[in-house]
Design a protein around this motif. Structure first.
Motif, PDB file in Angstrom:
ATOM      1  N   GLY A  93      33.395 -21.920   6.948  1.00 40.90           N
ATOM      2  CA  GLY A  93      32.747 -21.701   8.116  1.00 40.90           C
ATOM      3  C   GLY A  93      31.895 -20.195   8.375  1.00 40.90           C
ATOM      4  O   GLY A  93      31.461 -20.389   9.264  1.00 40.90           O
ATOM      5  N   ARG A  94      32.161 -19.423   7.459  1.00 41.08           N
ATOM      6  CA  ARG A  94      31.539 -18.293   7.399  1.00 41.08           C
ATOM      7  C   ARG A  94      30.190 -18.453   6.989  1.00 41.08           C
ATOM      8  O   ARG A  94      29.835 -19.438   6.161  1.00 41.08           O
ATOM      9  CB  ARG A  94      32.237 -17.155   6.384  1.00 41.08           C
ATOM     10  N   ARG A  95      29.293 -17.428   7.367  1.00 38.71           N
ATOM     11  CA  ARG A  95      27.607 -17.593   7.024  1.00 38.71           C
ATOM     12  C   ARG A  95      27.555 -16.843   5.978  1.00 38.71           C
ATOM     13  O   ARG A  95      28.148 -15.690   5.893  1.00 38.71           O
ATOM     14  CB  ARG A  95      26.947 -17.145   8.320  1.00 38.71           C
ATOM     15  N   TYR A  96      26.590 -16.954   5.100  1.00 35.40           N
ATOM     16  CA  TYR A  96      25.918 -16.251   4.003  1.00 35.40           C
ATOM     17  C   TYR A  96      24.356 -16.559   3.747  1.00 35.40           C
ATOM     18  O   TYR A  96      23.852 -17.658   4.209  1.00 35.40           O
ATOM     19  CB  TYR A  96      26.705 -16.606   2.609  1.00 35.40           C
ATOM     20  N   VAL A  97      23.868 -15.623   3.033  1.00 36.82           N
ATOM     21  CA  VAL A  97      22.468 -15.677   3.089  1.00 36.82           C
ATOM     22  C   VAL A  97      22.047 -15.547   1.575  1.00 36.82           C
ATOM     23  O   VAL A  97      22.484 -14.708   0.682  1.00 36.82           O
ATOM     24  CB  VAL A  97      21.876 -14.530   3.925  1.00 36.82           C
ATOM     25  N   HIS A 108      14.679  -8.279 -16.030  1.00 36.02           N
ATOM     26  CA  HIS A 108      14.522  -9.599 -15.484  1.00 36.02           C
ATOM     27  C   HIS A 108      14.028  -9.599 -14.093  1.00 36.02           C
ATOM     28  O   HIS A 108      13.228 -10.710 -13.757  1.00 36.02           O
ATOM     29  CB  HIS A 108      16.023 -10.155 -15.470  1.00 36.02           C
ATOM     30  N   HIS A 109      14.535  -8.586 -13.111  1.00 32.99           N
ATOM     31  CA  HIS A 109      13.788  -8.746 -11.915  1.00 32.99           C
ATOM     32  C   HIS A 109      12.324  -8.309 -11.898  1.00 32.99           C
ATOM     33  O   HIS A 109      11.490  -9.137 -11.331  1.00 32.99           O
ATOM     34  CB  HIS A 109      14.470  -7.492 -10.966  1.00 32.99           C
ATOM     35  N   MET A 110      11.784  -7.733 -12.883  1.00 32.08           N
ATOM     36  CA  MET A 110      10.310  -7.306 -13.050  1.00 32.08           C
ATOM     37  C   MET A 110       9.582  -8.620 -13.849  1.00 32.08           C
ATOM     38  O   MET A 110       8.824  -8.979 -13.129  1.00 32.08           O
ATOM     39  CB  MET A 110      10.057  -6.005 -13.770  1.00 32.08           C
ATOM     40  N   SER A 111      10.276  -9.167 -14.534  1.00 31.22           N
ATOM     41  CA  SER A 111       9.520 -10.357 -15.129  1.00 31.22           C
ATOM     42  C   SER A 111       9.785 -11.756 -14.538  1.00 31.22           C
ATOM     43  O   SER A 111       8.864 -12.683 -14.610  1.00 31.22           O
ATOM     44  CB  SER A 111      10.265 -10.534 -16.626  1.00 31.22           C
ATOM     45  N   PHE A 112      11.214 -11.977 -13.768  1.00 30.14           N
ATOM     46  CA  PHE A 112      11.257 -13.279 -13.048  1.00 30.14           C
ATOM     47  C   PHE A 112      11.517 -12.866 -11.829  1.00 30.14           C
ATOM     48  O   PHE A 112      12.751 -13.400 -11.502  1.00 30.14           O
ATOM     49  CB  PHE A 112      12.212 -14.146 -14.014  1.00 30.14           C
ATOM     50  N   PRO A 113      11.064 -12.324 -10.601  1.00 27.83           N
ATOM     51  CA  PRO A 113      11.654 -11.881  -9.585  1.00 27.83           C
ATOM     52  C   PRO A 113      11.956 -13.089  -8.569  1.00 27.83           C
ATOM     53  O   PRO A 113      12.943 -13.080  -7.991  1.00 27.83           O
ATOM     54  CB  PRO A 113      10.423 -11.062  -8.872  1.00 27.83           C
ATOM     55  N   LYS A 114      11.123 -14.132  -8.690  1.00 24.00           N
ATOM     56  CA  LYS A 114      11.771 -15.553  -7.842  1.00 24.00           C
ATOM     57  C   LYS A 114      12.779 -15.966  -8.281  1.00 24.00           C
ATOM     58  O   LYS A 114      13.382 -16.885  -7.381  1.00 24.00           O
ATOM     59  CB  LYS A 114      10.414 -16.418  -7.805  1.00 24.00           C
ATOM     60  N   ALA A 115      13.259 -15.793  -9.535  1.00 23.29           N
ATOM     61  CA  ALA A 115      14.430 -16.562  -9.873  1.00 23.29           C
ATOM     62  C   ALA A 115      15.860 -15.613 -10.183  1.00 23.29           C
ATOM     63  O   ALA A 115      16.514 -16.015 -10.688  1.00 23.29           O
ATOM     64  CB  ALA A 115      13.900 -17.122 -11.456  1.00 23.29           C
ATOM     65  N   PHE A 116      15.712 -14.378  -9.594  1.00 21.18           N
ATOM     66  CA  PHE A 116      16.876 -13.594  -9.395  1.00 21.18           C
ATOM     67  C   PHE A 116      17.324 -13.722  -7.974  1.00 21.18           C
ATOM     68  O   PHE A 116      16.840 -12.934  -7.110  1.00 21.18           O
ATOM     69  CB  PHE A 116      16.263 -12.016 -10.051  1.00 21.18           C
ATOM     70  N   ILE A 117      18.256 -14.377  -8.010  1.00 24.56           N
ATOM     71  CA  ILE A 117      18.854 -14.676  -6.831  1.00 24.56           C
ATOM     72  C   ILE A 117      20.264 -13.833  -6.290  1.00 24.56           C
ATOM     73  O   ILE A 117      20.971 -13.762  -7.249  1.00 24.56           O
ATOM     74  CB  ILE A 117      19.316 -16.101  -6.428  1.00 24.56           C
ATOM     75  N   VAL A 118      20.386 -13.317  -5.042  1.00 26.12           N
ATOM     76  CA  VAL A 118      21.626 -12.827  -4.644  1.00 26.12           C
ATOM     77  C   VAL A 118      22.350 -13.523  -3.400  1.00 26.12           C
ATOM     78  O   VAL A 118      21.381 -14.066  -2.586  1.00 26.12           O
ATOM     79  CB  VAL A 118      21.474 -11.176  -4.305  1.00 26.12           C
ATOM     80  N   ALA A 119      23.431 -13.364  -3.105  1.00 31.01           N
ATOM     81  CA  ALA A 119      24.235 -13.909  -1.982  1.00 31.01           C
ATOM     82  C   ALA A 119      24.858 -12.824  -1.147  1.00 31.01           C
ATOM     83  O   ALA A 119      25.608 -11.928  -1.582  1.00 31.01           O
ATOM     84  CB  ALA A 119      25.376 -14.881  -2.301  1.00 31.01           C
ATOM     85  N   GLU A 120      24.459 -12.787  -0.004  1.00 33.95           N
ATOM     86  CA  GLU A 120      25.075 -11.742   0.777  1.00 33.95           C
ATOM     87  C   GLU A 120      26.031 -12.463   2.010  1.00 33.95           C
ATOM     88  O   GLU A 120      25.520 -13.521   2.591  1.00 33.95           O
ATOM     89  CB  GLU A 120      23.914 -11.085   1.402  1.00 33.95           C
ATOM     90  N   MET A 121      27.240 -11.959   2.318  1.00 29.86           N
ATOM     91  CA  MET A 121      28.072 -12.305   3.372  1.00 29.86           C
ATOM     92  C   MET A 121      28.545 -11.260   3.948  1.00 29.86           C
ATOM     93  O   MET A 121      29.268 -10.268   3.405  1.00 29.86           O
ATOM     94  CB  MET A 121      29.092 -13.210   2.607  1.00 29.86           C
ATOM     95  N   ASP A 122      28.571 -11.146   5.306  1.00 24.13           N
ATOM     96  CA  ASP A 122      29.229 -10.102   6.188  1.00 24.13           C
ATOM     97  C   ASP A 122      28.740  -8.889   5.763  1.00 24.13           C
ATOM     98  O   ASP A 122      29.399  -7.816   5.626  1.00 24.13           O
ATOM     99  CB  ASP A 122      30.612 -10.196   6.125  1.00 24.13           C
ATOM    100  N   GLY A 123      27.544  -8.630   5.525  1.00 23.95           N
ATOM    101  CA  GLY A 123      26.734  -7.298   4.917  1.00 23.95           C
ATOM    102  C   GLY A 123      27.014  -7.014   3.563  1.00 23.95           C
ATOM    103  O   GLY A 123      26.664  -5.873   3.062  1.00 23.95           O
ATOM    104  N   GLU A 124      27.794  -7.785   2.783  1.00 21.76           N
ATOM    105  CA  GLU A 124      28.237  -7.649   1.447  1.00 21.76           C
ATOM    106  C   GLU A 124      27.425  -8.198   0.317  1.00 21.76           C
ATOM    107  O   GLU A 124      27.665  -9.528   0.681  1.00 21.76           O
ATOM    108  CB  GLU A 124      29.609  -7.385   1.408  1.00 21.76           C
TER     109      GLU A 124
END
Length: 176
Positions: A16-20, A52-68
């Protein structure tokens, strides 16, 4: 829910928690390195994440929950022999590293990061298939990858620094 490839996308976790999910930003570097060191035995220097971020920025994904920051998925695309169509060359997405903090596991975060990362590798970097290496003992990860359509394509003896073998798992991206 359909995975979007532009901008942040909010999800409801199984509890039930939200994440981005969103693309990695340089401000995330310390958190991503910390997650890598906390949850994976294979650790990379900071420059490796930046590259990896510089070469493939659209494919480097992070998940954030409750500001973390609670997870990341770092990918690249390579050109070489296909794991799917043996004997042919292909643009192959490579899941280099994925990690989720223990308190954020089993909530659907890794599944959605994988889906977004695979779609990004296909759409933005022309990957035709995707592969990854996984410890033969990592049953939870192998189960997740199989659920996402990956199949074992090979085994690399003593791949990891502690001598454990790795499976190579791969799948096509044609249906994404």
């Amino acid at each position: 829910m359909e995975i979007v490839l532009e901008g942040p996308q909010e999800f409801t976790a199984k509890d039930g928690r939200r994440y981005v999910l969103r693309e990695f930003k340089m401000a995330d570097l310390n958190s991503v390195v910390s997650i890598n060191r906390r949850v994976l035995p294979e650790n990379y220097p900071e420059w490796f994440f930046v590259e990896h971020h510089m070469s493939f920025p659209k494919a480097f994904i992070v998940a954030e929950m409750d500001g973390e920051l609670v997870g990341y998925m770092m990918n690249r695309v390579e050109y070489g022999w296909s794991y799917i169509n043996k004997g042919k060359a292909a643009h192959k997405g490579h899941v280099v590293s994925i990690g989720v903090l223990p308190h954020a596991r089993r909530l659907g975060i890794a599944t959605n990061m994988m889906l977004r990362g695979m779609k990004a590798m296909k759409r933005f970097y022309d990957a035709e298939e995707v592969f990854l290496e996984v410890r033969v003992s990592n049953t939870p990860a192998i189960s997740l990858y199989k659920k996402l359509g990956y199949e074992i394509a090979g085994r690399i003896p003593r791949y990891y620094s502690d001598g454990e073998d790795a499976y190579i798992m791969a799948r096509t991206l044609a249906d994404l």
